[in-house]
Design an enzyme around this catalytic site. Sequence first.
Site, PDB file in Angstrom:
ATOM      1  N   ASP A  86      -6.458  -6.833   3.993  1.00 59.59           N
ATOM      2  CA  ASP A  86      -5.826  -5.503   4.062  1.00 59.59           C
ATOM      3  C   ASP A  86      -5.833  -4.980   5.494  1.00 59.59           C
ATOM      4  O   ASP A  86      -6.909  -4.774   6.073  1.00 59.59           O
ATOM      5  CB  ASP A  86      -6.609  -4.558   3.131  1.00 59.59           C
ATOM      6  CG  ASP A  86      -6.028  -3.151   3.053  1.00 59.59           C
ATOM      7  OD1 ASP A  86      -4.986  -2.888   3.677  1.00 59.59           O
ATOM      8  OD2 ASP A  86      -6.640  -2.325   2.345  1.00 59.59           O
ATOM      9  N   MET A 136     -11.250  -6.468   5.243  1.00 61.33           N
ATOM     10  CA  MET A 136     -10.462  -5.530   6.042  1.00 61.33           C
ATOM     11  C   MET A 136     -10.075  -6.208   7.369  1.00 61.33           C
ATOM     12  O   MET A 136     -10.914  -6.792   8.048  1.00 61.33           O
ATOM     13  CB  MET A 136     -11.260  -4.264   6.361  1.00 61.33           C
ATOM     14  CG  MET A 136     -11.538  -3.355   5.177  1.00 61.33           C
ATOM     15  SD  MET A 136     -10.084  -2.870   4.223  1.00 61.33           S
ATOM     16  CE  MET A 136      -9.087  -2.002   5.444  1.00 61.33           C
ATOM     17  N   MET A 149      -9.411   7.821  -0.245  1.00 65.36           N
ATOM     18  CA  MET A 149     -10.313   8.168   0.869  1.00 65.36           C
ATOM     19  C   MET A 149     -10.908   9.554   0.627  1.00 65.36           C
ATOM     20  O   MET A 149     -10.202  10.459   0.183  1.00 65.36           O
ATOM     21  CB  MET A 149      -9.534   8.177   2.182  1.00 65.36           C
ATOM     22  CG  MET A 149      -8.762   6.883   2.436  1.00 65.36           C
ATOM     23  SD  MET A 149      -7.939   6.924   4.029  1.00 65.36           S
ATOM     24  CE  MET A 149      -6.953   5.426   3.932  1.00 65.36           C
ATOM     25  N   HIS A 187      -8.334   0.843  -4.075  1.00 62.95           N
ATOM     26  CA  HIS A 187      -9.249   0.556  -2.962  1.00 62.95           C
ATOM     27  C   HIS A 187     -10.003   1.842  -2.635  1.00 62.95           C
ATOM     28  O   HIS A 187      -9.430   2.768  -2.055  1.00 62.95           O
ATOM     29  CB  HIS A 187      -8.416   0.054  -1.774  1.00 62.95           C
ATOM     30  CG  HIS A 187      -9.189  -0.150  -0.507  1.00 62.95           C
ATOM     31  ND1 HIS A 187      -8.562  -0.383   0.705  1.00 62.95           N
ATOM     32  CD2 HIS A 187     -10.520  -0.176  -0.236  1.00 62.95           C
ATOM     33  CE1 HIS A 187      -9.469  -0.530   1.655  1.00 62.95           C
ATOM     34  NE2 HIS A 187     -10.669  -0.399   1.107  1.00 62.95           N
ATOM     35  N   SER A 190       0.852  -1.195   0.000  1.00 62.74           N
ATOM     36  CA  SER A 190       0.000   0.000   0.000  1.00 62.74           C
ATOM     37  C   SER A 190       0.880   1.235   0.000  1.00 62.74           C
ATOM     38  O   SER A 190       1.683   1.438   0.923  1.00 62.74           O
ATOM     39  CB  SER A 190      -0.894   0.011   1.239  1.00 62.74           C
ATOM     40  OG  SER A 190      -1.407   1.321   1.413  1.00 62.74           O
ATOM     41  N   MET A 204     -12.436   4.052  -0.567  1.00 60.45           N
ATOM     42  CA  MET A 204     -13.089   4.193   0.741  1.00 60.45           C
ATOM     43  C   MET A 204     -13.845   5.509   0.676  1.00 60.45           C
ATOM     44  O   MET A 204     -13.404   6.540   1.204  1.00 60.45           O
ATOM     45  CB  MET A 204     -12.032   4.202   1.858  1.00 60.45           C
ATOM     46  CG  MET A 204     -11.454   2.821   2.129  1.00 60.45           C
ATOM     47  SD  MET A 204      -9.848   2.878   2.953  1.00 60.45           S
ATOM     48  CE  MET A 204      -8.788   2.991   1.515  1.00 60.45           C
ATOM     49  N   ASP A 257      -4.854   3.508  -1.965  1.00 61.76           N
ATOM     50  CA  ASP A 257      -5.967   3.790  -1.053  1.00 61.76           C
ATOM     51  C   ASP A 257      -6.551   5.161  -1.344  1.00 61.76           C
ATOM     52  O   ASP A 257      -5.864   6.173  -1.217  1.00 61.76           O
ATOM     53  CB  ASP A 257      -5.474   3.729   0.397  1.00 61.76           C
ATOM     54  CG  ASP A 257      -5.169   2.304   0.820  1.00 61.76           C
ATOM     55  OD1 ASP A 257      -6.082   1.465   0.746  1.00 61.76           O
ATOM     56  OD2 ASP A 257      -4.012   2.032   1.207  1.00 61.76           O
ATOM     57  N   HIS A 263      -1.102  -1.253  -4.451  1.00 72.24           N
ATOM     58  CA  HIS A 263      -2.371  -0.940  -3.787  1.00 72.24           C
ATOM     59  C   HIS A 263      -2.478   0.563  -3.543  1.00 72.24           C
ATOM     60  O   HIS A 263      -1.611   1.168  -2.904  1.00 72.24           O
ATOM     61  CB  HIS A 263      -2.435  -1.703  -2.454  1.00 72.24           C
ATOM     62  CG  HIS A 263      -3.746  -1.628  -1.750  1.00 72.24           C
ATOM     63  ND1 HIS A 263      -4.819  -2.416  -2.069  1.00 72.24           N
ATOM     64  CD2 HIS A 263      -4.157  -0.853  -0.717  1.00 72.24           C
ATOM     65  CE1 HIS A 263      -5.838  -2.148  -1.274  1.00 72.24           C
ATOM     66  NE2 HIS A 263      -5.461  -1.191  -0.432  1.00 72.24           N
ATOM     67  N   GLY A 270      -0.786   1.395   9.464  1.00 72.02           N
ATOM     68  CA  GLY A 270      -0.083   1.163  10.717  1.00 72.02           C
ATOM     69  C   GLY A 270      -0.944   0.771  11.903  1.00 72.02           C
ATOM     70  O   GLY A 270      -0.516   0.922  13.046  1.00 72.02           O
TER      71      GLY A 270
HETATM   72  C1  DX5 Z   1      -6.359   1.245   5.506  1.00 72.37           C
HETATM   73  C2  DX5 Z   1      -5.837   0.929   4.129  1.00 72.37           C
HETATM   74  C3  DX5 Z   1      -4.693   0.011   4.066  1.00 72.37           C
HETATM   75  C4  DX5 Z   1      -3.463   0.472   4.793  1.00 72.37           C
HETATM   76  C5  DX5 Z   1      -2.678  -0.734   5.185  1.00 72.37           C
HETATM   77  O1  DX5 Z   1      -7.520   1.975   5.352  1.00 72.37           O
HETATM   78  O2  DX5 Z   1      -6.886   0.340   3.363  1.00 72.37           O
HETATM   79  O3  DX5 Z   1      -4.403  -0.347   2.726  1.00 72.37           O
HETATM   80  O4  DX5 Z   1      -2.645   1.324   4.045  1.00 72.37           O
HETATM   81  O5  DX5 Z   1      -1.591  -0.332   5.941  1.00 72.37           O
HETATM   82  P1  DX5 Z   1      -0.899  -1.304   7.000  1.00 72.37           P
HETATM   83  O6  DX5 Z   1      -0.370  -2.478   6.227  1.00 72.37           O
HETATM   84  O7  DX5 Z   1       0.152  -0.444   7.590  1.00 72.37           O
HETATM   85  O8  DX5 Z   1      -1.964  -1.716   7.980  1.00 72.37           O
HETATM   86 ZN    ZN Z   2      -6.383  -0.485   1.379  1.00 70.18          ZN
END
Ligand code: DX5
Ligand code: ZN
Length: 213
Positions: A173, A135, A35, A64, A6, A66, A33, A31, A143
């Site tokens: 994820d 998820m 948002m 992805h 990601s 969100m 993300d 990946h 993190g």
């Molecule tokens: C959270 C994201 C993830 C995130 C994963 O909303 O969808 O893709 O970046 O990060 P780690 O691997 O650090 O949990």
């Molecule tokens: Zn993600």
Amino acid sequence: MLVAPSILSADFGKLNEEIKAICDGGCDLVHVDVMDGHFVPNMTIGPVVVSSVAKVATKGLDVHLMVEDNNFFIDLFAPLKPEYISFHIESEKHPHRVIQKLRALGIKPAIVLNPHTPPSAIEYLIEDLDMVLLMSVNPGFGGQKFISNVIERAKELKALINKRNPNCLIEVDGGVNDKNIHDLKEAGVDVVVAGSFVYGADSYGQAIKSLQV
Ligand code: DX5
Ligand code: ZN
């Protein structure tokens, strides 16, 4: 196991290098993300930045979403030709229509389930999907700590996939690392997303390899 780092945990000050490093390091997908500050309490990147990611990436993009308005964001990202676009079942009134739209655009459709959503919620959509993303953290931030109920949910989902569409992949994820990867493999997971584990490592390539079990 396929690995999709990601880029949320990448250094955005040198994004091109960070993308090149994971692709050269042997990742399987990139990946991304997205948002909107409404569906989740955070905002990330839009199509302008992702178009420069797409230029450098030598692996397929796994976008992805969100967001609350999936159709709006699909229209923005479709021209970048991502391999997958996944959207949350919790944010969509007409998931089947969105799947058909993605198919018509030549993008592999995937649905995402939050940690509290049971796999049975999408049983009758599985035959139309290329991937289901479970998820293992609450979406919004990198993190976070791995929520281990995903192992049980992956096993439940695997049984539904075997019945409805054995070609559909399971992706997980959030909080993935070289400790929980073996339980994920055993539960039937095909693809893992890893942000802080890969981008927090000295060698991105070694971190990616340690997850390709
Ligand atoms: C959270 C994201 C993830 C995130 C994963 O909303 O969808 O893709 O970046 O990060 P780690 O691997 O650090 O949990
Ligand atoms: Zn993600």
